[in-house]
Design a protein around this motif. Structure first.
Motif, PDB file in Angstrom:
ATOM      1  N   GLY A   7       0.854  -1.100   0.169  1.00 41.01           N
ATOM      2  CA  GLY A   7       0.147  -0.479  -0.038  1.00 41.01           C
ATOM      3  C   GLY A   7       0.757   1.471  -0.233  1.00 41.01           C
ATOM      4  O   GLY A   7       0.450   2.576  -0.202  1.00 41.01           O
ATOM      5  N   ARG A   8       1.997   1.333  -0.163  1.00 37.33           N
ATOM      6  CA  ARG A   8       2.335   1.856  -0.057  1.00 37.33           C
ATOM      7  C   ARG A   8       1.863   3.323  -1.467  1.00 37.33           C
ATOM      8  O   ARG A   8       2.323   4.816  -0.892  1.00 37.33           O
ATOM      9  CB  ARG A   8       4.342   2.140  -1.005  1.00 37.33           C
ATOM     10  N   GLY A   9       1.651   3.180  -2.638  1.00 30.17           N
ATOM     11  CA  GLY A   9       1.375   3.607  -3.707  1.00 30.17           C
ATOM     12  C   GLY A   9      -0.338   4.495  -3.127  1.00 30.17           C
ATOM     13  O   GLY A   9      -0.722   5.185  -3.911  1.00 30.17           O
ATOM     14  N   VAL A  10      -0.554   4.086  -1.790  1.00 28.64           N
ATOM     15  CA  VAL A  10      -2.703   3.919  -1.760  1.00 28.64           C
ATOM     16  C   VAL A  10      -1.836   5.799  -0.833  1.00 28.64           C
ATOM     17  O   VAL A  10      -1.290   5.331   0.234  1.00 28.64           O
ATOM     18  CB  VAL A  10      -2.895   3.664  -1.354  1.00 28.64           C
ATOM     19  N   PHE A  11      -2.022   6.530  -1.202  1.00 28.40           N
ATOM     20  CA  PHE A  11      -2.751   8.075   0.006  1.00 28.40           C
ATOM     21  C   PHE A  11      -4.167   7.722   0.679  1.00 28.40           C
ATOM     22  O   PHE A  11      -5.122   7.420  -0.343  1.00 28.40           O
ATOM     23  CB  PHE A  11      -2.711   9.513  -1.132  1.00 28.40           C
ATOM     24  N   HIS A  12      -4.036   8.300   1.816  1.00 32.64           N
ATOM     25  CA  HIS A  12      -4.741   8.514   2.734  1.00 32.64           C
ATOM     26  C   HIS A  12      -5.048   9.894   3.100  1.00 32.64           C
ATOM     27  O   HIS A  12      -3.896  10.790   3.194  1.00 32.64           O
ATOM     28  CB  HIS A  12      -4.664   7.730   3.531  1.00 32.64           C
ATOM     29  N   ARG A  13      -5.990  10.050   2.999  1.00 34.66           N
ATOM     30  CA  ARG A  13      -7.089  11.944   3.092  1.00 34.66           C
ATOM     31  C   ARG A  13      -6.462  12.070   5.060  1.00 34.66           C
ATOM     32  O   ARG A  13      -7.673  11.478   5.353  1.00 34.66           O
ATOM     33  CB  ARG A  13      -7.935  12.370   3.125  1.00 34.66           C
ATOM     34  N   LEU A  14      -4.977  13.198   5.683  1.00 33.32           N
ATOM     35  CA  LEU A  14      -4.891  12.859   6.673  1.00 33.32           C
ATOM     36  C   LEU A  14      -5.466  14.448   6.935  1.00 33.32           C
ATOM     37  O   LEU A  14      -5.391  15.471   6.695  1.00 33.32           O
ATOM     38  CB  LEU A  14      -3.463  12.560   6.962  1.00 33.32           C
ATOM     39  N   ARG A  15      -6.365  14.685   8.446  1.00 35.20           N
ATOM     40  CA  ARG A  15      -6.169  15.739   8.227  1.00 35.20           C
ATOM     41  C   ARG A  15      -4.967  16.641   9.675  1.00 35.20           C
ATOM     42  O   ARG A  15      -4.185  15.781  10.274  1.00 35.20           O
ATOM     43  CB  ARG A  15      -7.288  16.350   9.733  1.00 35.20           C
ATOM     44  N   ILE A  16      -4.949  17.939   9.653  1.00 35.79           N
ATOM     45  CA  ILE A  16      -3.804  18.732  10.008  1.00 35.79           C
ATOM     46  C   ILE A  16      -3.618  18.939  11.879  1.00 35.79           C
ATOM     47  O   ILE A  16      -5.281  19.313  11.711  1.00 35.79           O
ATOM     48  CB  ILE A  16      -2.758  20.246   9.298  1.00 35.79           C
ATOM     49  N   ALA A  17      -3.426  17.944  12.724  1.00 34.69           N
ATOM     50  CA  ALA A  17      -3.924  18.301  13.832  1.00 34.69           C
ATOM     51  C   ALA A  17      -3.249  19.721  14.652  1.00 34.69           C
ATOM     52  O   ALA A  17      -3.220  20.828  14.691  1.00 34.69           O
ATOM     53  CB  ALA A  17      -2.849  17.605  14.995  1.00 34.69           C
ATOM     54  N   ARG A  18      -1.648  19.399  14.093  1.00 33.96           N
ATOM     55  CA  ARG A  18      -1.334  20.648  14.167  1.00 33.96           C
ATOM     56  C   ARG A  18       0.836  21.421  13.070  1.00 33.96           C
ATOM     57  O   ARG A  18       0.528  20.726  13.212  1.00 33.96           O
ATOM     58  CB  ARG A  18      -0.036  20.584  15.995  1.00 33.96           C
TER      59      ARG A  18
END
Length: 362
Positions: A7-18
């Protein structure tokens, strides 16, 4: 090693915390990882995350080292690159709540936290980013281990993680040794004023360490610094197997001609090769001309193939040759043991045989 290899080529949408300012041109960005992705984004110290941003319909990918200890939320250190399409956004514009596309952790620049070694970290500029993760993880997770950080910068105002490193020194005064070397700002001790080059590293190593004992050496910075450090350690009698290096920049020169193992040039053109790619449990076969790099040619069929720098530096595109033979233009990411085990950088690899099989999952 932490983090998923598949899954190295798979991107996930993460929210910035800080977003934490580190100095005038650098920040640390911490991501909020949802519970269902906690295992995917579990990292080992010294690994990196690849960030993807779309600019005018084109994807831009950059790799940034994790600068948090093991078990903490993933956090990356980003220094502004003039004109950088991703770094400028992260340093100058990104804010808590923004969503970023991030691929799972990758990289093998990672210490064994079960062995109480003395880890000597040699870094220049933003090359300290993975060292912060390594130092914090080693000191917190391996009670018998020690860490020495030799850290070179231009001036005190450009030092990244200055407060965090001071905090580690306060928390582990007998186990963490911190040495700042400044090239454009005089220090009271002469050896600490100037560039952290090979001769200066030799002096510091002899003064502060016993280079002959079983230290683990970790080098991170621009190519000239890492190469000079390796030569200096060789002069000190350090076994090359105990030295690991990682680059954040390898220069802008075009790649050299492709060479076989015997040094002869691989001619461009010629017959096509059948290249089979194994990624995330699925096989795809493409035909590539001899002389064309695998990543360049295969992305049309598998756009999710992992990559970041395309310059042979980060190692994101690493795969193992299971059948056939390829040649690499340049390699700044894989150590000799990985190459001997059959790993290549697909951004730099060209097929040499009629059929080639590359395993990204292996």
């Amino acid at each position: 090693m932490g983090g998923a290899t598949a899954g190295r080529g798979v991107f996930h949408r993460l929210r910035i915390a800080r977003v934490e300012p580190l100095c005038e041109d650098a920040v640390a960005v911490t991501f909020d990882v949802p519970a269902e992705l906690a295992g995917v984004f579990a990292f080992a110290p010294g690994q990196w995350l690849t960030v993807r941003r779309w600019v005018d319909g084109r994807q831009e990918r950059r790799s940034y080292s994790v600068c948090a200890p093991v078990g903490a939320a993933p956090r990356i250190g980003v220094r502004l690159v003039p004109g950088g399409l991703v770094s400028t956004w992260l340093v100058r514009e990104a804010a808590p709540g923004d969503v970023v596309e991030v691929a799972p952790p990758a990289g093998t620049f990672t210490p064994d936290l079960s062995v109480p070694d003395h880890h000597v970290l040699v870094a220049a500029g933003s090359g300290v980013t993975p060292m912060v993760s390594i130092a914090g993880s080693v000191l917190e997770r391996c009670p018998g281990a020690r860490v020495t950080l030799l850290y070179g910068n231009r001036a005190s105002g450009s030092v990244m993680f200055v407060d965090e490193l001071a905090g580690l020194k306060d928390a582990f005064p007998t186990r963490f040794q911190l040495v700042h070397v400044l090239s454009r700002e005089p220090r009271e001790v002469e050896v600490l004023s100037g560039r952290l080059d090979g001769p200066r590293l030799e002096v510091l190593a002899r003064a502060l360490l016993d280079p002959g004992v079983a230290h683990r050496w970790w080098l991170c910075g621009p190519l000239p610094m890492v190469e000079e450090a390796r030569r200096a350690l060789a002069r000190l009698g350090v076994d090359g197997a105990r030295v690991r290096g990682e680059l954040f920049h390898a220069g802008d020169e075009g790649p050299p001609p492709v060479r076989r193992a015997d040094g002869s040039a691989v001619p461009a053109g010629g017959p096509a090769s059948r290249v089979t790619l194994l990624l995330d449990g699925r096989a795809t076969t493409v035909e590539l001309p001899r002389g064309q790099r695998v990543l360049d040619g295969a992305q049309r069929a598998r756009p999710e193939l992992p990559f970041a720098c395309r310059g042979g530096v980060c190692g994101t595109c690493r795969a193992r040759v299971k059948d056939g033979r390829v040649a690499m233009r340049r390699n700044f990411a894989l150590d000799p043991a990985e190459v001997a085990a059959g790993y290549v950088l697909t951004c730099q690899a060209v097929p040499e045989t009629e059929a080639v099989t590359l395993d990204y999952d292996g």
